[in-house]
Design an enzyme around this catalytic site. Sequence first.
Site, short mmCIF file in Angstrom:
data_model
loop_
_atom_site.label_atom_id
_atom_site.label_comp_id
_atom_site.label_asym_id
_atom_site.label_seq_id
_atom_site.Cartn_x
_atom_site.Cartn_y
_atom_site.Cartn_z
N THR A 166 3.89 -7.06 -8.34
CA THR A 166 3.87 -7.17 -6.88
C THR A 166 2.45 -7.51 -6.45
OG1 THR A 166 5.62 -5.52 -6.71
CG2 THR A 166 4.35 -5.96 -4.72
N GLU A 194 10.12 -8.21 -9.17
CA GLU A 194 11.07 -7.20 -9.66
C GLU A 194 11.55 -6.34 -8.50
OE1 GLU A 194 10.49 -3.79 -9.72
OE2 GLU A 194 8.37 -3.74 -9.17
N LYS A 244 9.35 -9.34 -2.14
CA LYS A 244 9.22 -7.96 -2.59
C LYS A 244 8.58 -7.08 -1.54
CE LYS A 244 9.16 -4.31 -5.16
NZ LYS A 244 8.50 -4.18 -6.45
N ALA A 284 17.10 12.04 6.23
CA ALA A 284 15.81 12.54 6.71
C ALA A 284 15.27 13.60 5.75
CB ALA A 284 15.96 13.11 8.10
N CYS A 303 5.29 2.52 -5.53
CA CYS A 303 5.58 1.22 -4.91
C CYS A 303 5.49 1.23 -3.38
CB CYS A 303 6.97 0.73 -5.34
SG CYS A 303 7.06 0.24 -7.07
#
Length: 446
Positions: free
Chosen positions: A129, A159, A215, A263, A271
């Site tokens: 990323t 990915e 991504k 929640a 990530c």
Amino acid sequence: MALKITVIGTGYLGATHAAAMAELGFEVLGLDVVPEKIETLSRGEVPMYEPGLEELLRKHVAGIEGSTGRLRFTTSWEEVGEFGDVHFVCVNTPQKHGEYACDMSYVESAFASLAPQLRRPALVVGKSTVPVGSAAHLADLLTRLAPAGADVELAWNPEFLREGFAVQDTLHPDRIVVGVAGERAEKLLREVYATPVGEGSPFVVADYPTAELVKTAANSFLATKISFINAMAEVCEAADGDVVKLAEAIGHDERIGKKFLRAGIGFGGGCLPKDIRAFMARAGELGADQALTFLREVDSINMRRRSHMIELARESVGGSFLGRRVAVLGATFKPDSDDVRDSPALNVAGQIHLQGGQVTVYDPKGMDNARRLFPTLAYAPSALEACRGAEVVLHLTEWSEFRELDPAQLGEVVAARRVLDGRNALDAAAWREAGWVFRAMGRPRA
């Protein structure tokens, strides 16, 4: 002749991708600069917990009895260059220390080490990323440094792995996105992904910047959805509403959907948090910072949920943590993983400890990683032992094991029957019937 594939970087993403490529029938060579990782993987063992990954490795790693032998590992860049037709780069892009921006040093290093070994036509595929615009720069770097020059092409193939489902997501992806600059790259990637495409996985062809943006856009959307329902939880607490019922009601709208509407104490991991911050930083560099200012509030809401759980826990024990025993169920950022990176559960546990609480943590898979990150916390071998003598129990990672706990049995070992459900996953009625004071986030009356 069948394509030969290399995978550069054998962490969570790379190890999974290498094993999956072998499962799809390719000869695969994985590379890492850490010899210990290579030794572990060459024994068919994985250095992290991911359901199904070790079984897949052992099915294909060369030298293991009964394996196909299609998967090997090395530390040699020269061997990788000679072996591969398609090279997948799967190294990490962490957040820069003290900044929102993404640290590209591992990617840059991987490309700089690989390129001089490419002496014949090859395709290099980035899966990391990265900030939009990186691929164009890296394509130029390959052309300049590779002996094969323009015969070495670049593609970007982001990915979309979910921890806990990574093997499934690689072998049966819900979409395959490729950013390419020419037909040859597209043709080779269609060959690599022929099996999942044949099973119906959409194959989306785009340019470099669009593929890079997919991504970060996807992660930003998911983060926004999580923070939205957590913002609604704040409103529900102020208005005596029930965020679980609210989420159920709006989730029936097919335009909204039910997923990512639970929640709780928010998202974490390696990530979502760093990706939305890097996205904001890159938008600022491009002069489009106003387009993503809403992500600052998404990030703020997410971090605020952790603080709110700490406040609820402090109130439950009389206004101060000093000398109070607190049990924390969960250390990983999500279930079915041993990943504790930016874990809301561990963050809450650590903050309570810093405020004088005697915190004991239990997690089904994340104990070793948690100990390394927070060695000053206490750890127990089971949920029951973690709760022994506790004045409040915090449920912070939604493992199925915790949903199946017997509240009556747990009530026999605690000092006070108080539980705070930070994931809205426990059965409130069952806990109350067992004599517990039960409180869930966004549900003051539940």
